[in-house]
Design a protein around this motif. Structure first.
Motif, PDB file in Angstrom:
ATOM      1  N   ALA A  41     -43.477  88.173 -28.160  1.00  6.11           N
ATOM      2  CA  ALA A  41     -43.712  86.735 -28.013  1.00  6.11           C
ATOM      3  C   ALA A  41     -43.583  86.274 -26.576  1.00  6.11           C
ATOM      4  O   ALA A  41     -44.389  85.464 -26.102  1.00  6.11           O
ATOM      5  N   ARG A  51     -39.291  93.164 -30.572  1.00  8.38           N
ATOM      6  CA  ARG A  51     -39.861  92.018 -31.299  1.00  8.38           C
ATOM      7  C   ARG A  51     -39.923  90.778 -30.407  1.00  8.38           C
ATOM      8  O   ARG A  51     -40.946  90.085 -30.365  1.00  8.38           O
ATOM      9  N   LEU A  52     -38.851  90.495 -29.676  1.00 15.94           N
ATOM     10  CA  LEU A  52     -38.843  89.332 -28.786  1.00 15.94           C
ATOM     11  C   LEU A  52     -39.933  89.458 -27.729  1.00 15.94           C
ATOM     12  O   LEU A  52     -40.624  88.473 -27.402  1.00 15.94           O
ATOM     13  N   ILE A 111     -34.581  87.288 -35.303  1.00 12.94           N
ATOM     14  CA  ILE A 111     -35.689  86.418 -34.911  1.00 12.94           C
ATOM     15  C   ILE A 111     -36.660  86.315 -36.084  1.00 12.94           C
ATOM     16  O   ILE A 111     -37.465  87.212 -36.313  1.00 12.94           O
ATOM     17  N   THR A 135     -41.527  89.490 -40.492  1.00 15.74           N
ATOM     18  CA  THR A 135     -40.211  89.661 -39.898  1.00 15.74           C
ATOM     19  C   THR A 135     -39.615  90.988 -40.342  1.00 15.74           C
ATOM     20  O   THR A 135     -39.537  91.261 -41.538  1.00 15.74           O
ATOM     21  N   LEU A 189     -39.882  83.144 -33.681  1.00 16.78           N
ATOM     22  CA  LEU A 189     -40.794  83.929 -32.847  1.00 16.78           C
ATOM     23  C   LEU A 189     -41.989  83.077 -32.426  1.00 16.78           C
ATOM     24  O   LEU A 189     -42.416  83.117 -31.264  1.00 16.78           O
TER      25      LEU A 189
END
Length: 389
Positions: A74, A70-71, A11, A5, A16
């Protein structure tokens, strides 16, 4: 490749992982990621741009872009859908930071749970923000009635506020482009469930039909001359739209590299006596090329987003910088995913393959404004000057 992370990310690794675990199902079933949205809202994702004084987290564009990257590692379609809410709240922050509080209420509404969607795209409108096929009819009380058809309305199942614009031809010699927000319950707003696509399926970017939909005077926030405009609103939309798009597609790129590395270590070569493909010079070259292409985009996003946050004055140079970033990021992501596919082998052809899904999702990048033709025209005009009429 183990994931960690980033410092202070909203998140965490567990969230995630939950989001990633649902992405394939939403893609297969062509459904909206309601659980993703609920969990992200719970950690403050929808109010990232809202200042702390108004009930938000007070993030700048650089931080939000990192979160979106980052989102997208996923669930790219979830990230793309939420981008539209973030664009509007980002625009409101850009204006507020520059002394314009005309959309401050958007930031307050976002802190209170309202969800904003982007209803500007129109089929056949290559003028983008400088023209519209939608009719904007002025009302006596200062409101406007909108009639038209908007495509690619992400967040269709859940939005509560829809930003739209249309053309007011009351004075044919001086047409206006009118920007306003519609409430979901407004009469004359219809969502057509036509989103059955190759890519970004979970974004549920359905068509929205406006048949005399009324925005009250309090929700009409700009009336600009048709054509290019120096209004800060236009800058705010371009800056947030292009930078956040680049962030999403760079997230796809990052995940593709992770999957390529995993595949290279997992797959073995009978010709090489069972050694992993990670030892094969050709495979190593492909993974390295993907890594080089990916790493070049991240600092560009950070730099441009940081300049927006710091109120840097690039003047007319802003637009070639922004469209150039969007094109580089989306094209680089396509290259990286293609390399990862070559490294991973034929298993990526299966419908259950995450990399196969990324291969489809990344294609959508070529269709977002500014497209390649528009971007190259913008940069050519900046470097060479416009073509004389």
């Amino acid at each position: 490749m183990a994931e960690t992370t980033p410092a202070a990310s909203l998140i965490d690794d567990e969230l995630l992982a939950r989001i990633r675990s649902r992405a394939a199902t939403h893609d297969r079933d062509n459904t909206f990621p309601t659980d993703d949205l609920s969990e992200l809202a719970a950690v403050g994702y929808l109010r990232m741009f809202t200042p702390e004084s108004l009930g938000g987290l007070g993030f700048g564009l650089a931080r939000v872009a990192r979160e979106q990257t980052r989102l997208a590692t996923a669930a790219p379609a979830t990230a793309l859908a939420i981008n539209m809410h973030l664009v509007w709240t980002g625009v409101a922050k850009v204006l507020l930071d520059r002394g314009d509080d005309s959309l401050a209420w958007v930031l307050t509404d976002a802190a209170n749970g309202e969800i904003f969607a982007f209803g500007n795209s129109e089929a056949g409108n290559d003028l983008v923000l400088f023209g519209s096929n939608t009719v904007a009819e002025p009302l006596a009380d200062g409101g406007y009635r909108f009639t038209g058809r908007k495509i690619f309305t992400s967040l269709s199942p859940v939005w509560t506020r829809l930003g739209v614009f249309g053309r007011d031809d009351t004075d044919p010699e001086a047409p206006l482009l009118v920007h306003a927000f519609l409430d979901r319950e407004a009469e004359g707003v219809t969502t057509i469930a036509d989103w059955n696509t190759l890519a970004m399926r979970a974004s549920q970017s359905n068509t929205t039909v406006l048949e005399g939909a009324v925005a009250p005077a309090s929700r009409v926030f700009r009336r600009l001359p048709a054509g290019p405009s120096a209004d800060p609103l236009i800058f705010g939309i371009f800056a947030n739209f292009e930078i956040l798009l680049a962030a999403v597609y760079t997230g796809i790129s990052q995940r593709a590299i992770e999957l390529a590395v995993e595949a290279a270590h997992r797959r073995t070569s009978m010709k090489a006596g069972g050694r992993p493909y990670a030892h094969d010079p050709d495979i190593r070259w492909k993974v390295a090329e993907a890594g080089i292409a990916h790493d070049g985009i991240l600092p560009q996003i950070e730099a441009l987003a940081g300049d927006v946050d710091a109120l840097v004055q690039h003047g007319p140079a802003w637009f070639p910088k922004l469209v150039g970033l969007k094109v580089r990021a989306t094209e680089s992501a396509r290259f990286v995913v293609d390399q990862a596919l070559r490294v991973s082998g034929g298993s990526a052809l299966y419908a259950s393959s995450e990399l196969g899904r990324l291969y489809r999702d990344v294609v959508a990048g070529i269709f977002h404004p500014s497209d390649g033709e528009s971007a190259h025209s913008t940069v050519a005009n900046a470097l060479l000057g416009p073509i004389p009429e």
